[in-house]
Each structure stands twice: as structure tokens, then as C-alpha cells.
Design a protein around this motif. Structure first.
Motif, PDB file in Angstrom:
ATOM      1  N   PRO A   1       0.839  -1.196   0.000  1.00  0.00           N
ATOM      2  CA  PRO A   1       0.000   0.000   0.000  1.00  0.00           C
ATOM      3  C   PRO A   1       0.874   1.246   0.000  1.00  0.00           C
ATOM      4  CG  PRO A   1       0.050  -0.993   2.180  1.00  0.00           C
ATOM      5  CD  PRO A   1       0.742  -1.958   1.263  1.00  0.00           C
ATOM      6  N   ALA A   2       0.353   2.328  -0.507  1.00  0.00           N
ATOM      7  CA  ALA A   2       1.145   3.556  -0.613  1.00  0.00           C
ATOM      8  C   ALA A   2       1.714   3.988   0.732  1.00  0.00           C
ATOM      9  CB  ALA A   2       0.286   4.669  -1.207  1.00  0.00           C
ATOM     10  N   SER A   3       0.974   3.712   1.805  1.00  0.00           N
ATOM     11  CA  SER A   3       1.422   4.120   3.135  1.00  0.00           C
ATOM     12  C   SER A   3       2.697   3.401   3.559  1.00  0.00           C
ATOM     13  CB  SER A   3       0.317   3.861   4.159  1.00  0.00           C
ATOM     14  OG  SER A   3      -0.092   2.497   4.127  1.00  0.00           O
ATOM     15  N   LEU A   4       2.889   2.169   3.079  1.00  0.00           N
ATOM     16  CA  LEU A   4       4.123   1.448   3.360  1.00  0.00           C
ATOM     17  C   LEU A   4       5.196   1.734   2.315  1.00  0.00           C
ATOM     18  CD1 LEU A   4       2.928  -2.109   4.525  1.00  0.00           C
ATOM     19  CD2 LEU A   4       3.917  -0.298   5.934  1.00  0.00           C
ATOM     20  N   ALA A   5       4.794   1.797   1.055  1.00  0.00           N
ATOM     21  CA  ALA A   5       5.762   1.968  -0.032  1.00  0.00           C
ATOM     22  C   ALA A   5       6.558   3.262   0.096  1.00  0.00           C
ATOM     23  CB  ALA A   5       5.037   1.922  -1.373  1.00  0.00           C
ATOM     24  N   LYS A   6       5.969   4.281   0.707  1.00  0.00           N
ATOM     25  CA  LYS A   6       6.664   5.559   0.836  1.00  0.00           C
ATOM     26  C   LYS A   6       7.659   5.576   2.000  1.00  0.00           C
ATOM     27  CE  LYS A   6       3.378   7.827   3.981  1.00  0.00           C
ATOM     28  NZ  LYS A   6       2.420   8.947   4.157  1.00  0.00           N
ATOM     29  N   GLU A   7       7.598   4.535   2.848  1.00  0.00           N
ATOM     30  CA  GLU A   7       8.477   4.488   4.014  1.00  0.00           C
ATOM     31  C   GLU A   7       9.853   3.963   3.599  1.00  0.00           C
ATOM     32  OE1 GLU A   7       7.912   5.424   7.088  1.00  0.00           O
ATOM     33  OE2 GLU A   7       5.732   5.732   7.109  1.00  0.00           O
ATOM     34  N   TRP A   8      10.890   4.719   3.906  1.00  0.00           N
ATOM     35  CA  TRP A   8      12.241   4.268   3.581  1.00  0.00           C
ATOM     36  C   TRP A   8      12.555   2.938   4.251  1.00  0.00           C
ATOM     37  CZ3 TRP A   8      14.188   6.509  -0.428  1.00  0.00           C
ATOM     38  CH2 TRP A   8      13.981   7.859  -0.687  1.00  0.00           C
ATOM     39  N   SER A   9      12.032   2.717   5.435  1.00  0.00           N
ATOM     40  CA  SER A   9      12.333   1.493   6.180  1.00  0.00           C
ATOM     41  C   SER A   9      11.574   0.283   5.659  1.00  0.00           C
ATOM     42  CB  SER A   9      12.004   1.684   7.671  1.00  0.00           C
ATOM     43  OG  SER A   9      10.624   1.962   7.859  1.00  0.00           O
ATOM     44  N   ALA A  10      10.804   0.460   4.579  1.00  0.00           N
ATOM     45  CA  ALA A  10      10.100  -0.667   3.962  1.00  0.00           C
ATOM     46  C   ALA A  10      10.579  -0.932   2.548  1.00  0.00           C
ATOM     47  CB  ALA A  10       8.586  -0.408   3.970  1.00  0.00           C
ATOM     48  N   ARG A  11      11.662  -0.275   2.149  1.00  0.00           N
ATOM     49  CA  ARG A  11      12.131  -0.407   0.775  1.00  0.00           C
ATOM     50  C   ARG A  11      12.921  -1.712   0.574  1.00  0.00           C
ATOM     51  NH1 ARG A  11       9.269   2.391  -2.526  1.00  0.00           N
ATOM     52  NH2 ARG A  11      10.903   1.915  -4.058  1.00  0.00           N
ATOM     53  N   ASP A  12      13.095  -2.080  -0.706  1.00  0.00           N
ATOM     54  CA  ASP A  12      13.689  -3.369  -1.094  1.00  0.00           C
ATOM     55  C   ASP A  12      15.213  -3.370  -1.081  1.00  0.00           C
ATOM     56  OD1 ASP A  12      11.125  -4.229  -1.596  1.00  0.00           O
ATOM     57  OD2 ASP A  12      11.388  -4.473  -3.746  1.00  0.00           O
ATOM     58  N   TYR A  13      15.852  -2.897  -0.030  1.00  0.00           N
ATOM     59  CA  TYR A  13      17.302  -2.792  -0.071  1.00  0.00           C
ATOM     60  C   TYR A  13      18.016  -4.122   0.123  1.00  0.00           C
ATOM     61  CZ  TYR A  13      16.317   2.179   0.417  1.00  0.00           C
ATOM     62  OH  TYR A  13      15.837   3.443   0.223  1.00  0.00           O
ATOM     63  N   TYR A  14      17.357  -5.081   0.745  1.00  0.00           N
ATOM     64  CA  TYR A  14      17.991  -6.379   1.033  1.00  0.00           C
ATOM     65  C   TYR A  14      17.058  -7.497   0.563  1.00  0.00           C
ATOM     66  CZ  TYR A  14      21.143  -9.486   3.673  1.00  0.00           C
ATOM     67  OH  TYR A  14      22.054 -10.448   4.046  1.00  0.00           O
ATOM     68  N   GLY A  15      15.947  -7.690   1.261  1.00  0.00           N
ATOM     69  CA  GLY A  15      14.888  -8.515   0.714  1.00  0.00           C
ATOM     70  C   GLY A  15      14.108  -7.684  -0.299  1.00  0.00           C
ATOM     71  N   THR A  16      13.284  -8.364  -1.101  1.00  0.00           N
ATOM     72  CA  THR A  16      12.425  -7.637  -2.029  1.00  0.00           C
ATOM     73  C   THR A  16      11.018  -8.213  -1.944  1.00  0.00           C
ATOM     74  OG1 THR A  16      12.629  -9.057  -3.996  1.00  0.00           O
ATOM     75  CG2 THR A  16      14.390  -7.439  -3.609  1.00  0.00           C
ATOM     76  N   LEU A  17      10.050  -7.390  -2.299  1.00  0.00           N
ATOM     77  CA  LEU A  17       8.669  -7.848  -2.293  1.00  0.00           C
ATOM     78  C   LEU A  17       8.493  -9.015  -3.254  1.00  0.00           C
ATOM     79  CD1 LEU A  17       5.840  -7.328  -1.143  1.00  0.00           C
ATOM     80  CD2 LEU A  17       5.462  -5.703  -3.015  1.00  0.00           C
ATOM     81  N   ARG A  18       9.191  -8.968  -4.368  1.00  0.00           N
ATOM     82  CA  ARG A  18       9.042 -10.019  -5.380  1.00  0.00           C
ATOM     83  C   ARG A  18       9.549 -11.368  -4.885  1.00  0.00           C
ATOM     84  NH1 ARG A  18       8.175  -8.982 -10.824  1.00  0.00           N
ATOM     85  NH2 ARG A  18       7.610  -6.820 -11.291  1.00  0.00           N
ATOM     86  N   HIS A  19      10.755 -11.412  -4.359  1.00  0.00           N
ATOM     87  CA  HIS A  19      11.238 -12.748  -3.972  1.00  0.00           C
ATOM     88  C   HIS A  19      10.720 -13.170  -2.605  1.00  0.00           C
ATOM     89  CE1 HIS A  19      15.089 -11.009  -2.024  1.00  0.00           C
ATOM     90  NE2 HIS A  19      14.733 -11.927  -1.152  1.00  0.00           N
TER      91      HIS A  19
END
Length: 665
Positions: free
Chosen positions: A400-418
Motif C-alpha cells: 500500500p502507498a502508506s508502506l511503499a513511501k516508508e524508507w524502512s520498507a524499501r527493497d534494499y535487502y529482501g524484495t517484495l518479489r522474492h
């Protein structure tokens, strides 16, 4: 390399424990390509989609700064670098180059902020000098070290930096938060085994720590070693077209890996007083690690989440390979912390990244992390129950946009896809219920027939070049992978596959995704050789194996085809530990039972566990131990060596992006 009568076991075991002991090759690197127009546009789109004017994380990461190391470098005892910030000087530029996703660039710059920091009165952290953080707590009669990093060199340097600016009190306690090597393997840089044996230092760890610490990377260790070389980009040059960051931390320090067994095991939630400091422990088994615990410091109102939370989306499944983690349970532990400690926390620290400052800010962060993992779990399962397959779930799941905009929820290590694929695997496994995928052709046969159906290799390459020009890199990487499996020596196909993967790496927000793409590009171009997986300094972990684990390793190294038709029963008697084990080779399978001796055994092998440790460490061979009297064999000695001769030697450089010789099975 020392010789051994059983290289398939001793050498393979040591390589299996070498997950994070890879060294950089000295080969010359072929010049990588620049970013294409399509990649530049993709990365520009990231700039437009996120609020890069938000600098709060940089303020948080610098807050409490005391000092950094002189010369920003740590040397091991042999004079070789254990860690250095110098290669990352290019990250001082705020603007990301076109070859790096600007969101990953931002994370890489944050992880480059290194040195000694004050988190609260009496609580300090050494950050940015290894993959993880080391936390130092000042007690009444000494220091408490939480997670002494990955290698003794960086741990020792971190403690020295603290002592230079704070206190020369002795270390009286070490706490391991969980069973991953970057949180315990530097322990002999801050204490010695003698410190523990003489009672000067206690070592605390969560229930199940020791077993998981020494076993996680052993049974499948060789495969993990090879895959980790890609995941951590160990053969990549450190520059804007190569390695920039793991996302989880700046990078892996180089050096020995050590271990001192815990003296005190935390088996339940509750308060313990250590060095006069009350600490409330909160266990989180089966979350980010099989054995993990968090802790609260009531006097300072500081909560340490270990690695249960971090400043990004973590892995539910890691690309190096491991058991799937329970994202729903993971979320619940964070919810418990938010509920029980949120209003009592002024500073939230962890064993990676930088703190969250303030009660409301900490509660918001915990809420984001809690909902992140639960959302991944629930939405993946929802789509799964609608009949979506793993790849379809990966394409359709969104935050959701509320999570996607949070830097601490970004795909820097794990990713939403995998991570979404991992949730599917946890519940339904590898089979997607399409019978065509139940027993498909081998990768090589499928590739050859696919290329043939497409009109042959030349036509496939020509059409793939058109797709590459249009920026369709995912498809080009896929179809050129088939071309490489069909014709592994076709350098034109390899180069085009490398070009596509390189652009995918440049676009990746995840550090590990970038690393695996760019590492594959190197291998495809033949511009680098994979690291050899040599192991130095795993003595403590080798000796930490239970004797049963040793025989489990015999079992996985048994070459089944060679063992077919053989039946060998052996008794093993360890004279120092009084262990008695029976092994049985039958049906090309090796089994063992503790506290058993068979009257039908071909021989009984008498030895000490200390001798077995020396064999594991390749200080002595089986024949040498028998000849020297360290091992005696009552019965048919030839059967012992017949068994040892059936154990495979695993090669740490097996191919990942091209077919292997199946005749080597």
C-alpha cells in the motif's frame, strides 16, 4: 592446501563453513558497460517516485557521533585489511550515477556513516565498520558487548575506538543476539576463551543458539558458499558500476571467524541483571533467525530489536539459500514489542543500521515493520488461494502507498518479489500444480529445444538484440540464459546475457539483486574467476559441531552411486567424551545412532573427539592418526577407509549461470 586421506569430508566441511570467508580474486576485470538510456530512465523514475528531500535518516544516522577510526581502516594481525572505508569515497556524491538505483545509492551512503556513536547514557554503538553493529553497554564493574561483529579484527578495533574515547573497563559479558555469524564470529577480538574458562566473562545467547550457529551453513554449506559469492558481490570491484552496498550494511569484513560457546542460555522472557545493568530479554525464535532475542534497557528506556527490525525490508528468503522464514510470526514479535515496550521506549536501536530516536517515532517505525511482514505474508497467501502461481504473485503483489513511501520498507535487502515467492514456497513448496512442471525436461534439454523452436541460435540472438535495444532486459536475460545453456561456449550469447543482467543490476534497488546480476555478468564474460571458498579461522565453529553433526555430514557427502551394493557397519568409540555411535552404510545410505554399538560391526574405531577435530581442521589425516596411534581400529581396518573413500569432495566454484557436467554426479 594440506593433504588429507579424506579430502571429501575434511576439506568439504571446511569449505561448507566458509560462507562468509570468500576472498577477492586478483583477475583483471573487463570494462563494464555504461547505463543505457532505458536504465537511465528507469532510475530517473525512482527519483520522481520517492521523497529524496527527506533527510531525517541522515540526521538520525549521524546523531550521537563521537569519532571514527583514523585512516578509516582496520588491519588484521597479518597486515591485510579487515575493513576499509576508503574504497567507498565515491559515495560522498549525493547524486547517484546512472549505473546505480538512486534509492540504493541513498542506502549505501547511509551505511557509509561509520564510527563510534552514543545511543543513550551508557549505551554506545560501533556502526558502519562491518556488516553489523557492535553495541557496548557500560556496567558497574565492566562492559557488556552485544554482537562482536563478523571478525576479531573489526571487533577489536571497535572496542579500541570506544576505549580511546570512553572507558578502559574490562569486558565482563558478551551477548549474542542471534545465530548468524556477523553477530558472534568476531568474539575473540574482545574476549578470549581463557576469560570465559576462568570466570572473568560470561557469554549470553538465546536458546538454540549454539546448534544453529554451527549448523546453518554446514549441511548445505558448499552450495551456500557459492551462492553467497554472488549475493555479496565478493568478486565485484567497489565502484559505481560494481559493488556499492549490501543494503543490510556496508560490507563483509575479512578475517578469521571465531566462536566461544555461551555460558548462560536465555530460555524465557524476563529480566536479568548483568554487570549491574537490568536487561529485559524478549525471545523471537523462528523470526529473522532460528534463535534470536531482543532486549530492553529500562534505565535508559532503550529497546534493542537485534535484527528483528531493520531500516529496510529484510529477507523472508535469502538469495544465498536458507530455510524460509515465517513472516507472520516475525510480524507478531514486532507487535509484541510495540504493545509491551512502545510507550516505554525513547530510543530504538538494532544490530544493523542506525537508531530511531523518540517514543512516537519508534512506535511508528515498529508499526511499519510489523505491517510490512504481515502484509507480505497475508497478501501472498491471499493471491495463492486465488490460484496465483509464484511468478504471478510476484508480478501482482504491491505494498500500500502508506508502506511503499516508508524508507524502512524499501527493497534494499529482501524484495517484495522474492519474499512473496518465499511465502508460497513455505505453504505449497516448489510445485505450482501445473503437471507440465511436475517432471519437466532438464535445463539443457529445454534450452536446446527452445532455441531450436525459435529458429536457431543466430536468429534468437538477433531478435534478442532488438529487445535489448528496446530495454526489455528481463526477457533478454531469460532467453539468453536458454541460449547459454544450449551453447555454453557461444560468447556472443554470453555477452548479450551479461549485458542484459548488467542493466538489471544497475536498476536494482536491492543490494543483493544488484550483486547477483553483476556477478553473473562477470562470469558470463569470463572477466573474473569465482572465489575459491578457502577457509581460515573456522576452527571454533568446526569444534562446535556435535559429533552427531559430523556423521550427518558424512551422510550428505556419501556418493550414492559409488556406495550402491555396499554394506558397512562401524562402531565409533570416543574415549574422551564417552560417546558411542554406530554407523550403518546400506542401500547407498549412511545412517547413525547415538549410544549404540553393533555386534555385527566390521570394526570399532577408537579415538578422541580432539583427534576428530584435528582431522576436521586438516592438522592430521586419518591414516596419520591410525599410524601414530591416535586412532586404533579393532576389526577390519580396510572397511573404515572404504567408507571414507566413498565421500565426495565438493568444489566451491560450480557454475551458476551455465550447465554443469552431469557426469560428475
Amino acid at each position: 592446501m594440506p593433504k588429507s586421506s579424506s579430502p571429501s569430508f575434511a576439506q568439504g566441511l571446511t569449505q561448507g563453513l566458509a560462507l562468509l570467508s570468500l576472498t577477492l580474486p586478483l583477475s583483471l576485470m573487463a570494462a563494464p558497460n555504461p547505463a543505457t538510456e532505458a536504465t537511465t530512465k528507469a532510475n530517473d523514475a525512482v527519483l520522481d517516485s520517492l521523497d529524496f528531500s527527506d533527510k531525517q535518516s541522515f540526521d538520525d544516522a549521524r546523531r550521537g557521533f563521537i569519532a571514527e577510526l583514523p585512516n578509516a581502516e582496520v588491519l588484521n594481525e597479518d597486515g591485510k585489511p579487515a575493513w576499509s572505508a576508503r574504497p567507498y569515497a565515491f559515495l560522498k556524491d549525493e547524486e547517484a550515477p546512472a549505473t546505480v538505483n538512486p534509492s540504493l545509492w541513498r542506502q549505501a551512503r547511509l551505511n557509509s556513516i561509520h564510527g563510534l556513536f552514543e545511543a543513550a547514557d551508557g549505551i554506545y554503538q560501533v556502526r558502519g565498520m562491518d556488516l553489523s553493529n557492535m553495541t557496548i553497554v557500560e556496567g558497574d564493574d565492566g562492559l557488556i558487548i552485544i554482537d562482536p561483529l563478523l571478525t576479531p579484527g573489526t571487533a577489536k578495533a571497535g572496542l579500541a575506538l570506544y576505549r580511546k574515547h570512553r572507558s578502559d573497563k574490562p569486558v565482563v559479558a558478551v551477548i549474542y543476539t542471534h545465530s548468524h555469524a556477523d553477530h558472534f564470529a568476531g568474539v575473540k577480538g574482545v574476549i578470549s576463551q581463557d576469560d570465559v574458562d576462568q570466570g572473568r566473562v560470561k557469554v549470553y545467547a538465546p536458546d538454540g543458539f549454539l546448534e544453529n550457529a554451527v549448523s546453518e551453513n554446514v549441511i548445505a554449506g558448499n552450495a551456500m558458499t557459492r551462492r553467497a559469492a554472488y549475493m555479496y558481490g565478493v568478486a565485484l570491484p567497489i565502484d559505481p558500476r560494481g559493488y556499492v552496498d549490501t543494503g543490510l550494511g556496508k560490507g563483509l569484513s575479512q578475517g578469521a571467524r571465531t566462536l566461544i560457546a555461551p555460558t548462560d542460555v536465555i530460555t524465557e522472557n524476563g529480566t536479568r541483571e548483568i554487570a549491574g545493568v537490568p536487561i529485559e530479554f524478549h525471545l523471537a525464535p523462528g523470526s529473522e533467525a532460528p534463535a534470536e532475542m531482543m532486549m530492553y534497557f529500562p534505565e535508559q528506556r532503550v529497546f534493542n530489536t537485534a535484527e528483528v527490525t531493520s531500516q529496510h525490508m529484510h529477507n523472508v528468503y535469502t538469495l544465498r539459500g536458507t530455510e524460509i522464514r515465517d513472516a507472520s510470526l516475525w510480524s507478531r514479535y514486532i507487535d509484541e514489542v510495540l504493545e509491551d515496550y512502545g510507550d516505554r521506549t525513547d530510543v530504538l536501536i538494532a544490530q544493523h543500521h542506525w537508531p530511531v530516536w523518540g517514543t512516537e517515532e519508534s512506535k511508528h517505525f515498529l508499526g511499519v515493520q510489523r505491517d510490512l511482514y504481515k502484509h507480505i505474508h497475508d497478501q501472498s497467501v491471499r493471491l495463492m488461494n486465488h490460484g496465483y502461481r509464484p511468478g504471478e504473485i510476484a508480478e501482482n503483489i504491491t505494498l500500500p502507498a502508506s508502506l511503499a513511501k516508508e524508507w524502512s520498507a524499501r527493497d534494499y535487502y529482501g524484495t517484495l518479489r522474492h519474499n512473496s515467492r518465499a511465502v508460497y514456497q513455505k505453504y505449497l513448496g516448489w510445485y505450482d500444480a501445473n503437471p507440465a512442471n511436475l517432471n519437466p525436461p532438464t535445463a539443457v534439454d529445454e534450452a536446446r529445444k527452445s532455441i531450436e523452436y525459435m529458429g536457431g541460435i543466430n536468429q534468437v540472438i538477433e531478435r534478442a538484440r532488438q529487445d535489448y535495444a528496446e530495454g526489455n532486459y528481463r526477457w533478454v536475460a531469460t532467453v539468453m540464459s536458454k541460449a547459454v545453456f544450449a551453447e555454453p561456449k557461444n560468447q556472443e550469447a554470453r555477452n548479450l546475457a551479461a549485458d542484459a543482467m548488467e542493466q538489471l543490476g544497475y536498476q536494482a534497488e536491492s543490494g543483493p539483486w544488484r550483486d547477483v546480476y553483476l556477478s553473473a555478468a562477470q562470469d558470463l564474460r569470463g572477466s573474473a574467476k569465482p572465489a575459491t571458498g578457502t577457509s581460515t579461522g573456522n576452527e571454533d565453529m568446526l569444534q562446535g559441531l556435535t559429533t552427531g553433526m559430523v556423521f550427518d555430514l558424512f551422510g550428505v557427502r556419501l556418493n550414492g552411486p559409488k556406495a550402491e551394493g555396499k554394506h558397512i557397519v562401524l562402531n565409533w568409540a570416543f574415549t574422551d567424551t564417552n560417546e558411542r555411535i554406530r554407523t550403518n552404510l546400506e542401500n547407498a545410505t549412511l545412517t547413525w545412532l547415538p549410544d549404540r554399538q553393533s555386534a555385527d560391526a566390521a570394526a570399532t574405531v577408537f579415538l578422541t573427539r580432539s583427534t576428530l577435530n584435528d582431522i576436521l581442521l586438516r592438522k592430521i589425516t586419518f591414516p596419520e592418526a591410525v599410524k601414530g596411534g591416535e586412532i586404533t581400529v579393532d576389526g577390519d581396518q580396510a572397511k573404515l577407509f572404504e567408507l571414507l573413500g566413498l565421500l565426495d569432495q565438493f568444489k566451491p566454484d560450480f557454475p551458476l549461470i551455465e550447465p554443469r557436467d552431469t557426469a560428475q554426479r
